[in-house]
Design an enzyme around this catalytic site. Structure first.
Site, mmCIF file in Angstrom:
data_model
loop_
_atom_site.group_PDB
_atom_site.id
_atom_site.type_symbol
_atom_site.label_atom_id
_atom_site.label_comp_id
_atom_site.label_asym_id
_atom_site.label_seq_id
_atom_site.Cartn_x
_atom_site.Cartn_y
_atom_site.Cartn_z
ATOM 1 N N GLU A 291 66.473 65.002 13.678
ATOM 2 C CA GLU A 291 65.324 64.110 13.523
ATOM 3 C C GLU A 291 64.140 64.699 14.304
ATOM 4 O OE1 GLU A 291 65.892 60.388 11.827
ATOM 5 O OE2 GLU A 291 66.479 62.278 10.961
ATOM 6 N N LYS B 44 46.002 41.057 26.396
ATOM 7 C CA LYS B 44 45.650 42.405 25.944
ATOM 8 C C LYS B 44 46.878 43.106 25.344
ATOM 9 C CE LYS B 44 43.368 46.562 27.634
ATOM 10 N NZ LYS B 44 42.921 47.313 28.788
ATOM 11 N N ASP B 45 48.013 43.043 26.062
ATOM 12 C CA ASP B 45 49.236 43.666 25.541
ATOM 13 C C ASP B 45 49.661 43.004 24.235
ATOM 14 O OD1 ASP B 45 49.237 45.281 27.709
ATOM 15 O OD2 ASP B 45 51.098 44.568 28.599
ATOM 16 N N SER C 16 51.310 49.396 39.558
ATOM 17 C CA SER C 16 50.928 50.377 38.532
ATOM 18 C C SER C 16 49.868 51.331 39.044
ATOM 19 C CB SER C 16 50.371 49.653 37.309
ATOM 20 O OG SER C 16 51.399 49.033 36.598
HETATM 21 C C1 HEM Z 1 63.652 52.947 27.947
HETATM 22 C C2 HEM Z 1 62.574 53.615 28.266
HETATM 23 C C3 HEM Z 1 61.418 53.069 29.076
HETATM 24 C C4 HEM Z 1 60.929 51.806 29.140
HETATM 25 C C5 HEM Z 1 61.409 50.590 28.362
HETATM 26 C C6 HEM Z 1 59.832 51.814 30.087
HETATM 27 C C7 HEM Z 1 59.080 50.705 30.429
HETATM 28 C C8 HEM Z 1 57.996 50.726 31.281
HETATM 29 C C9 HEM Z 1 57.100 49.619 31.515
HETATM 30 C C10 HEM Z 1 57.207 48.247 30.863
HETATM 31 C C11 HEM Z 1 56.166 50.024 32.384
HETATM 32 C C12 HEM Z 1 54.948 49.214 32.871
HETATM 33 C C13 HEM Z 1 53.833 49.300 31.825
HETATM 34 C C14 HEM Z 1 53.230 50.671 31.701
HETATM 35 O O1 HEM Z 1 52.847 51.262 32.727
HETATM 36 O O2 HEM Z 1 53.124 51.169 30.562
HETATM 37 C C15 HEM Z 1 56.480 51.393 32.755
HETATM 38 C C16 HEM Z 1 55.774 52.138 33.663
HETATM 39 C C17 HEM Z 1 56.064 53.449 33.980
HETATM 40 N N1 HEM Z 1 57.021 54.248 33.406
HETATM 41 FE FE1 HEM Z 1 58.353 53.669 32.002
HETATM 42 N N2 HEM Z 1 59.684 53.085 30.573
HETATM 43 C C18 HEM Z 1 60.616 53.892 29.987
HETATM 44 C C19 HEM Z 1 60.786 55.237 30.151
HETATM 45 C C20 HEM Z 1 60.038 56.023 31.008
HETATM 46 C C21 HEM Z 1 60.135 57.459 31.130
HETATM 47 C C22 HEM Z 1 61.015 58.330 30.261
HETATM 48 C C23 HEM Z 1 59.282 57.832 32.124
HETATM 49 C C24 HEM Z 1 59.002 59.214 32.671
HETATM 50 C C25 HEM Z 1 59.853 60.179 32.765
HETATM 51 C C26 HEM Z 1 58.630 56.641 32.615
HETATM 52 C C27 HEM Z 1 57.713 56.592 33.637
HETATM 53 C C28 HEM Z 1 56.943 55.499 33.972
HETATM 54 C C29 HEM Z 1 55.910 55.484 34.972
HETATM 55 C C30 HEM Z 1 55.513 56.663 35.880
HETATM 56 C C31 HEM Z 1 55.356 54.212 34.976
HETATM 57 C C32 HEM Z 1 54.197 53.700 35.853
HETATM 58 C C33 HEM Z 1 52.958 54.073 35.105
HETATM 59 C C34 HEM Z 1 51.703 53.781 35.834
HETATM 60 O O3 HEM Z 1 51.644 52.786 36.515
HETATM 61 O O4 HEM Z 1 50.790 54.605 35.686
HETATM 62 N N3 HEM Z 1 59.100 55.561 31.913
HETATM 63 N N4 HEM Z 1 57.589 51.785 32.068
#
Ligand code: HEM
Length: 406
Positions: A294, A250-251, A226
């Site tokens: 929506e 925390k989550d 992350s």
């Molecule tokens: C079905 C949709 C999505 C799910 C279930 C999902 C789930 C997750 C989860 C569980 C994480 C790790 C926890 C967190 O960093 O909040 C994560 C990280 C991340 N997600 Fe998603 N995500 C989705 C859509 C997206 C979209 C649309 C984007 C961007 C276009 C995105 C970009 C990222 C990025 C860049 C991280 C790393 C964040 C960091 O470490 O700063 N995600 N995602």
């Protein structure tokens, strides 16, 4: 003596406790889960905005469970769709709450995803080496949008029908392939007898595909680790904390608050975020005075209607999404977090405001003030991604970065 197998030679295979070791040696799922979820090191400074990925996963699970239950009672035909949804609300035991959670869940899913994306844009989580993570998230967003659209048509109310007409017309405006594509999607020149079954199948299919894309998204996340609010990589074990018990706890607290909002909406205000017109059966002979999607589609709807040409509007709405996908290559500044970027930070706030204004414009009739507000906000959106981000990366002098997260 039996010859050594790869399992015996692999130095990564620490001895397992006797119970379950037979299976574990052949399919080390327990070990992988412990490594990737229990002991997985996370930066120690993650703030509440890092809840939103977990919120998205939980909402997706809730949508799949309630969706399967609803599908058991839904009739995907022109004659039966509206009545079957009415029957779910009125006669199927607990049907009303399943439908409410599914509808409130759709709104919450988008709200959560928008925060998730804008958080990534603020803290530069899209920058190298996280481009694949970003792109896989973007594909998930497109799939969620498609699923939401297909699902919205299923109740076969007035807005379902006329929403399908608007999208069908937009698809038909694509040169060469537009007409046949719209015909294939709707099963005719306009939504009709074949449409509910097609959309039902596509809705279920896309729901499954989101899970597959999510798997890639999380796999890519666990390769790079992350990002965090400081935007620097952890440099020593002191900079990180294991996921369990620190972030699971925390989550967990965040999830309780989130579920309170989701269930509060579902139980107390199920009609708050929906269009009243969709409780009227579809009537191809009666166009509603204002066809409004929506709330989560309104920013893109504003762009769709911001120019007189259908194809032009479709290209603008598509381009507004494409610039988000391309942001890792548009913003080449080495500093990630906007906290340390004196120019990128205010630019982020203006960009977020332009998205909200687009949404506001898209929820009003496309005339006079609202039309121009949509046009100006859209212009700023493109200006931000295509001009300001590349320019700021060249001229900005970032603040000094901290040397460690601890
Ligand atoms: C079905 C949709 C999505 C799910 C279930 C999902 C789930 C997750 C989860 C569980 C994480 C790790 C926890 C967190 O960093 O909040 C994560 C990280 C991340 N997600 Fe998603 N995500 C989705 C859509 C997206 C979209 C649309 C984007 C961007 C276009 C995105 C970009 C990222 C990025 C860049 C991280 C790393 C964040 C960091 O470490 O700063 N995600 N995602």
């Amino acid at each position: 003596m039996t010859p050594a197998t790869r399992l015996d030679l692999d130095p990564d295979q620490a001895p397992e406790p006797a119970t379950g070791s037979w299976l574990e040696r052949r399919l080390p799922v327990g070990r992988a889960l412990r490594r990737e979820y229990r002991d997985y090191p996370l930066p120690r400074n993650l703030n509440a905005l890092w809840f939103f990925g977990a919120f998205a996963v939980v909402t997706l699970a809730a949508m799949i469970v309630t969706g399967i239950c609803l599908a058991l009672h839904y009739t995907p035909t022109e004659a039966g769709a509206f009545d079957s949804v009415e029957a779910i609300i009125r006669r199927v035991p607990s049907g009303w709450i399943l439908r409410s959670v599914h509808m409130a869940g759709a709104s919450c899913f988008f709200a959560v995803l928008y925060v998730h994306i804008f958080r990534g844009l603020y803290y530069g989580s899209y920058k190298a080496p996280r481009e694949v993570l970003w792109l896989s998230g973007f594909v998930a967003l497109l799939m969620v949008m498609a699923t939401a659209f297909f699902g919205y048509v299923l109740p076969w109310g007035q807005m379902s029908y006329w929403g399908a007409v608007v999208v069908g017309n937009a698809v038909a405006a694509i040169p060469l392939i537009g007409h046949p594509l719209a015909g294939m999607l709707l099963g005719g020149d306009a939504p009709g007898a074949a449409t509910p079954m097609r959309f039902f199948v596509l809705h279920m299919l896309c729901g499954g595909l989101i899970c597959a894309v999510l798997f890639i998204h999380i796999a890519a996340l666990h390769v790079t680790g992350s990002n965090n609010p400081a935007g620097i990589e952890p440099r020593s074990p002191a900079d990180t904390l294991p996921m369990h018990p620190f972030y699971t706890t925390k989550d967990g607290v965040g999830l309780c608050l989130f579920l309170a909002v989701l269930l509060g909406l579902a139980f107390l205000a199920p009609a708050l975020l929906t269009e009243a017109d969709n409780y009227l059966p579809a009537n191809p002979l009666l166009t509603p005075p204002d066809i409004t999607p929506e709330w989560y589609f309104t920013p893109f709807y504003a762009l769709l209607r911001s120019v007189p040409s259908r194809l032009g509007g479709l290209l603008l709405a598509g381009a507004a999404l494409a610039v988000v996908a391309a942001v890792p290559w548009l913003d080449r500044a080495p500093t990630r977090s906007a906290r340390f970027r004196p120019l990128a930070r205010p630019a982020w706030f203006a960009m977020a405001a332009s998205f909200l204004l687009l949404g506001l414009a898209g929820s009003h009739e496309a005339t006079g003030f609202w039309l121009w507000l949509g046009r100006l906000a859209g212009l700023y959106w493109f200006l931000h991604f295509l001009v300001l981000l590349p320019l700021i990366a060249r001229i900005e002098r970032p603040l000094p970065l901290p040397t460690s997260l601890a």
